[in-house]
Each structure stands twice: as C-alpha cells, then as structure tokens.
Design an enzyme around this catalytic site. Structure first.
Site, PDB file in Angstrom:
ATOM      1  N   GLY A  29       0.828  -1.201   0.000  1.00  0.00           N
ATOM      2  CA  GLY A  29       0.000   0.000   0.000  1.00  0.00           C
ATOM      3  C   GLY A  29       0.857   1.242   0.000  1.00  0.00           C
ATOM      4  O   GLY A  29       2.074   1.174  -0.215  1.00  0.00           O
ATOM      5  N   ASN A  30       0.237   2.381   0.231  1.00  0.00           N
ATOM      6  CA  ASN A  30       0.984   3.636   0.320  1.00  0.00           C
ATOM      7  C   ASN A  30       0.300   4.547   1.332  1.00  0.00           C
ATOM      8  O   ASN A  30      -0.749   4.205   1.878  1.00  0.00           O
ATOM      9  CB  ASN A  30       1.111   4.291  -1.070  1.00  0.00           C
ATOM     10  CG  ASN A  30      -0.228   4.664  -1.648  1.00  0.00           C
ATOM     11  OD1 ASN A  30      -0.934   5.525  -1.118  1.00  0.00           O
ATOM     12  ND2 ASN A  30      -0.607   4.003  -2.734  1.00  0.00           N
ATOM     13  N   ARG A  31       0.882   5.687   1.596  1.00  0.00           N
ATOM     14  CA  ARG A  31       0.443   6.533   2.706  1.00  0.00           C
ATOM     15  C   ARG A  31      -0.693   7.498   2.357  1.00  0.00           C
ATOM     16  O   ARG A  31      -1.048   8.351   3.162  1.00  0.00           O
ATOM     17  CB  ARG A  31       1.623   7.343   3.253  1.00  0.00           C
ATOM     18  CG  ARG A  31       2.688   6.485   3.882  1.00  0.00           C
ATOM     19  CD  ARG A  31       3.754   7.331   4.557  1.00  0.00           C
ATOM     20  NE  ARG A  31       4.880   6.516   4.996  1.00  0.00           N
ATOM     21  CZ  ARG A  31       4.875   5.784   6.117  1.00  0.00           C
ATOM     22  NH1 ARG A  31       3.812   5.792   6.906  1.00  0.00           N
ATOM     23  NH2 ARG A  31       5.931   5.069   6.431  1.00  0.00           N
TER      24      ARG A  31
END
Ligand code: C5P
Length: 221
Positions: A29-31
């Site tokens: 995932g990412n932020r």
C-alpha cells in the site's frame, strides 16, 4: 461568479491509495489517506457538479450530495471503474495514489514463515499508468493529475504534465509533515500546459480543493 459554477458538469474523482494483495492477509500500500480526493469531491458537489467518487477508503464518511460512490482496492479495479465512467465525464480528477508496482503473483493462501529465518524475494510488476491512458483517450474531458514528490517537485511535475497529457497537474511536496499525505492541510503548485505555475499557500484541504476547482471552472467557462 456564484457557488454553482460547476452545475451541469459530470465530475469523476478518484481518492485514496490502492492496495495490491500479496496473499489473503498482506498487501502493498501507500500513505495516501484519501483526504485530498474527498475534499475535491465535496467541493465539486458544493459547486453544483454531479460527482462520482471512486474510493479505496470505505471507512471515511461519504460526502453529502454525491451522485455515486464506488469502492475499489487495486489499481486494476480502479482502472476498470474509471474507464467505465470516463466517456460521460467532463472533469476527471485523479487524486488517488495508484500503485506503480504490484506483486507478480497473488498467493491464494497465507505465506508461512520458514522454521529458520531466510531471505525471501517478492517479484513486482509495473502497473499500467491509468492517468497516462486517460490522457491518450480523452476527447472533451478536462483531466487533472496529482504529483506527490519528495524531491525535485516542480521538475518531476512538469515532466508528468507533458508525458501524461493532463490539463492541470497538482504538485504536492510530501516530504514535510504538516501537509500532503495524511495531513488536514496542503500546499500545492498548479501546473498547466500553457500558463505559468501558480502556488497555493498552506491551507485546509477543503480550501485547496475549492481553489483548484475555481481554476477549472474558469478554464471551462
Ligand atoms: O507518475 P506518478 O504515479 O507519480 O503520477 C501521479 C499521478 O498519476 C496521479 O494523478 C495518479 O492518480 C496517477 N497514476 C495513475 N496510474 C498509475 C500511477 C499513477 O493514474 N499507475
């Protein structure tokens, strides 16, 4: 110059970070929090648009007055969904942080630890660039991209603007804690193919969203 400056416009907004599954319990995932995209969707509703929000964030409150919300998880699902509504859209805002890489293989069972610690390899493939595809396909649509960078912000953003054929690129420095990913505020620079860059000072994402859409309304008028 009234509050309903986008009435009659079909606006599609993508929001949040995609999740690319490794196995049934793990993902890459990412932020991205989805806050900027949600703020754009809400501002577009307030300005009178018919808004479809494509979101990876089912836990966020649904903006009031949306025409439709569609939840997705992966880059592939986001691509399928945005493609299905692209033709009918007048303005497309790609605020989602779409994964650039995904695991080459999805393992259908939970990957187990080895009895002794050992190195493991995860092979990644690059995902198709959805924004660039839309840039190629667009006919009448006004296309907005986002660029989150930690260095050489304006130079990287300028390259994206041109390479992806977008009409407006929102450049976002994510190396500072008070703005960008997860924060309630943002400071951005707007890049367009033919005009000088314009910087919007640090402000709540709802304010930034309205300022972006005011520019869009001016350009559509
Ligand atoms: O090149 P980069 O991924 O930084 O570009 C960011 C912009 O491109 C965002 O608007 C994002 O939604 C879009 N994007 C995309 N498909 C990808 C990666 C990014 O549409 N696979």
């Amino acid at each position: 110059f009234g509050p309903q400056r986008l009435s009659g416009q079909n606006v599609v907004v993508t929001a949040g970070g995609t999740q690319e599954p490794i196995d049934p319990v793990r993902y890459i995932g990412n932020r991205s929090s989805g806050k900027m995209g949600y703020a754009v969707a809400q501002a577009a509703v307030t300005m009178g648009a018919k808004v479809i929000l494509i979101s990876t964030r089912p836990e966020l409150p649904v903006p009031a007055g949306l025409h439709k919300i569609i939840y997705v998880e992966t880059a592939a699902q986001l691509q399928g969904t945005v493609s299905s509504v692209f033709e009918g859209a007048d303005v497309v805002v790609m605020a989602a942080a779409v994964a650039d890489f995904k695991p080459d293989q999805y393992v259908t069972h939970k990957i187990k630890k080895k009895p002794h610690p050992t190195d493991m390899q995860l092979t990644l493939n690059q995902t198709p660039d959805i924004l660039a595809m839309l840039g190629q396909q667009k006919t009448h649509q006004f296309l907005i991209g986002f660029a989150a960078e930690t260095e050489d912000l304006l130079q990287n953003a300028q390259t994206k603007l041109t390479a992806k054929k977008v009409d407006l690129l929102v450049a976002n420095d994510v190396s500072q804690a008070d703005r960008g990913f997860g924060a309630d505020q943002n400071a951005v620079t707007l890049l367009r193919p033919t005009a000088a860059p314009e910087t919007l000072a640090l402000a709540d994402k709802s304010v930034i969203a309205t300022q972006i859409l005011e520019r869009v309304a001016n350009l559509l008028a």
